[in-house]
Design a protein around this motif. Structure first.
Motif, PDB file in Angstrom:
ATOM      1  N   GLY A  10       0.871  -1.197   0.016  1.00 53.89           N
ATOM      2  CA  GLY A  10       0.045   0.103  -0.015  1.00 53.89           C
ATOM      3  C   GLY A  10       0.679   1.136   0.143  1.00 53.89           C
ATOM      4  O   GLY A  10       1.709   1.340   0.828  1.00 53.89           O
ATOM      5  N   LYS A  44     -10.287  -0.565  -8.951  1.00 51.50           N
ATOM      6  CA  LYS A  44     -10.662  -1.472  -8.076  1.00 51.50           C
ATOM      7  C   LYS A  44      -9.953  -2.419  -8.282  1.00 51.50           C
ATOM      8  O   LYS A  44      -8.801  -2.595  -9.039  1.00 51.50           O
ATOM      9  CB  LYS A  44     -12.188  -1.730  -8.407  1.00 51.50           C
ATOM     10  N   TYR A  69       0.135  -5.111   1.623  1.00 51.81           N
ATOM     11  CA  TYR A  69      -1.010  -4.868   0.925  1.00 51.81           C
ATOM     12  C   TYR A  69      -1.269  -5.455  -0.212  1.00 51.81           C
ATOM     13  O   TYR A  69      -2.282  -5.681  -0.849  1.00 51.81           O
ATOM     14  CB  TYR A  69      -1.590  -3.567   1.212  1.00 51.81           C
ATOM     15  N   PRO A 100     -10.498  -5.071   2.162  1.00 53.56           N
ATOM     16  CA  PRO A 100      -9.498  -4.691   3.037  1.00 53.56           C
ATOM     17  C   PRO A 100      -9.458  -3.996   4.331  1.00 53.56           C
ATOM     18  O   PRO A 100      -8.954  -4.000   5.260  1.00 53.56           O
ATOM     19  CB  PRO A 100      -8.607  -3.923   1.847  1.00 53.56           C
ATOM     20  N   ALA A 101     -10.630  -3.033   4.438  1.00 48.16           N
ATOM     21  CA  ALA A 101     -10.998  -2.390   5.327  1.00 48.16           C
ATOM     22  C   ALA A 101     -11.288  -3.166   6.653  1.00 48.16           C
ATOM     23  O   ALA A 101     -11.319  -2.779   7.842  1.00 48.16           O
ATOM     24  CB  ALA A 101     -12.329  -1.329   5.120  1.00 48.16           C
ATOM     25  N   GLN A 141      -2.654   6.207  -1.682  1.00 48.29           N
ATOM     26  CA  GLN A 141      -3.613   5.214  -1.817  1.00 48.29           C
ATOM     27  C   GLN A 141      -4.820   5.797  -1.913  1.00 48.29           C
ATOM     28  O   GLN A 141      -5.708   5.591  -0.972  1.00 48.29           O
ATOM     29  CB  GLN A 141      -3.222   4.064  -0.596  1.00 48.29           C
ATOM     30  N   GLU A 145     -10.592   0.090  -4.032  1.00 43.26           N
ATOM     31  CA  GLU A 145     -10.746  -1.381  -3.643  1.00 43.26           C
ATOM     32  C   GLU A 145     -10.730  -1.563  -2.159  1.00 43.26           C
ATOM     33  O   GLU A 145     -11.005  -2.524  -1.615  1.00 43.26           O
ATOM     34  CB  GLU A 145      -9.551  -2.313  -4.363  1.00 43.26           C
ATOM     35  N   TYR A 146     -10.443  -0.544  -1.284  1.00 43.62           N
ATOM     36  CA  TYR A 146     -10.241  -0.566   0.156  1.00 43.62           C
ATOM     37  C   TYR A 146     -11.508  -1.256   0.795  1.00 43.62           C
ATOM     38  O   TYR A 146     -11.474  -1.988   1.739  1.00 43.62           O
ATOM     39  CB  TYR A 146      -9.680   0.727   0.658  1.00 43.62           C
ATOM     40  N   ASN A 147     -12.640  -0.737   0.192  1.00 43.13           N
ATOM     41  CA  ASN A 147     -13.888  -1.011   0.667  1.00 43.13           C
ATOM     42  C   ASN A 147     -14.616  -1.960  -0.422  1.00 43.13           C
ATOM     43  O   ASN A 147     -15.843  -2.094   0.072  1.00 43.13           O
ATOM     44  CB  ASN A 147     -14.856   0.379   0.807  1.00 43.13           C
ATOM     45  N   TRP A 150     -13.278  -8.665  -1.655  1.00 42.55           N
ATOM     46  CA  TRP A 150     -12.340  -9.151  -2.111  1.00 42.55           C
ATOM     47  C   TRP A 150     -13.012 -10.209  -3.112  1.00 42.55           C
ATOM     48  O   TRP A 150     -13.996 -11.231  -2.711  1.00 42.55           O
ATOM     49  CB  TRP A 150     -11.458 -10.047  -1.329  1.00 42.55           C
TER      50      TRP A 150
END
Length: 216
Positions: A10, A44, A69, A100-101, A141, A145-147, A150
């Motif tokens: 990250g 994303k 990350y 990821p969050a 960053q 895609e963090y929220n 996956w």
């Protein structure tokens, strides 16, 4: 000979892998370390994986290595490339549907470096000139895609290794050992060094990656 796809963590860039890439090439391999589009708010997981996969071209015998990350992107790329080997280096091992969050709470993360400077936490044993360059090259960053859950149904069915850093002040060895057992069903391999081991111990890390491929 393998093609090593080296995926940064990250806020980072492919530059973080440049010393390891040199060492791998000296051992007869190929290596690429792309900059993922992390500064694009529209990016994303699919976009990050596209950037990683496109860097490989038509190469075969691919080894995908995800640092920190980058562990979220590495398995997606490894599946798409039908990789020979997947390696997590101080990596965030994802679970299906987990953003990821959510990862931090799900794995019981506790910050072992609370109160330390960025250099002390991530770059403690990196030579000062490289540490300064790493901080200068840091990127925002900002990607989306963090929220994002996956998207994979699970980790790819291929040989997998996990390497933790014994002197890591960001992902503690205890957390990494537990994470690797729980999510990969493996015992983590270990190497001396801080979280940014690719800059502090590139020869040792390249030797370890070379050995992983040689023993497939």
């Amino acid at each position: 000979m393998a093609m090593f796809l080296l995926i940064h963590g990250g806020g980072g860039s492919g530059w973080e892998w440049h010393l390891v890439a040199e060492q791998l090439r000296a051992r007869g391999h190929e290596a690429v370390a792309p900059d993922l589009p992390i500064e694009d708010p529209a990016s994303k997981f699919a976009d990050l994986a596209d950037a990683a996969v496109s860097a490989v071209g038509d190469a075969s015998d691919v080894v995908v290595v995800g640092h920190s990350y980058g562990g979220f992107t590495a398995p997606i790329a490894a599946r798409r490339l039908d990789a020979r080997l997947l390696v997590f280096v101080a990596g965030m091992v994802p679970a299906p549907g987990e953003a990821p969050a959510q990862w931090w709470g799900n794995v019981g993360y506790e910050n072992p470096g609370e109160g330390l400077s960025v250099t002390e936490q991530y770059l403690a044993d990196v030579p000062p000139e490289l540490a300064e360059e790493s901080l200068r090259r840091g990127r925002d960053q900002a990607s989306a895609e963090y929220n994002e859950p996956w998207p994979e149904p699970g980790l790819p069915d291929l040989p997998t290794r996990a390497l933790l850093c014994r002197d890591d002040r960001f992902f503690s060895p205890a957390l990494q050992r537990r994470l690797v057992r729980d999510r990969l069903g493996l015992e983590a391999d270990e190497i001396d060094g801080s979280h940014c081991v690719a800059l502090s111990r590139p020869a040792e890390l390249a030797e370890r990656l070379d050995r992983y491929f040689a023993t497939l």
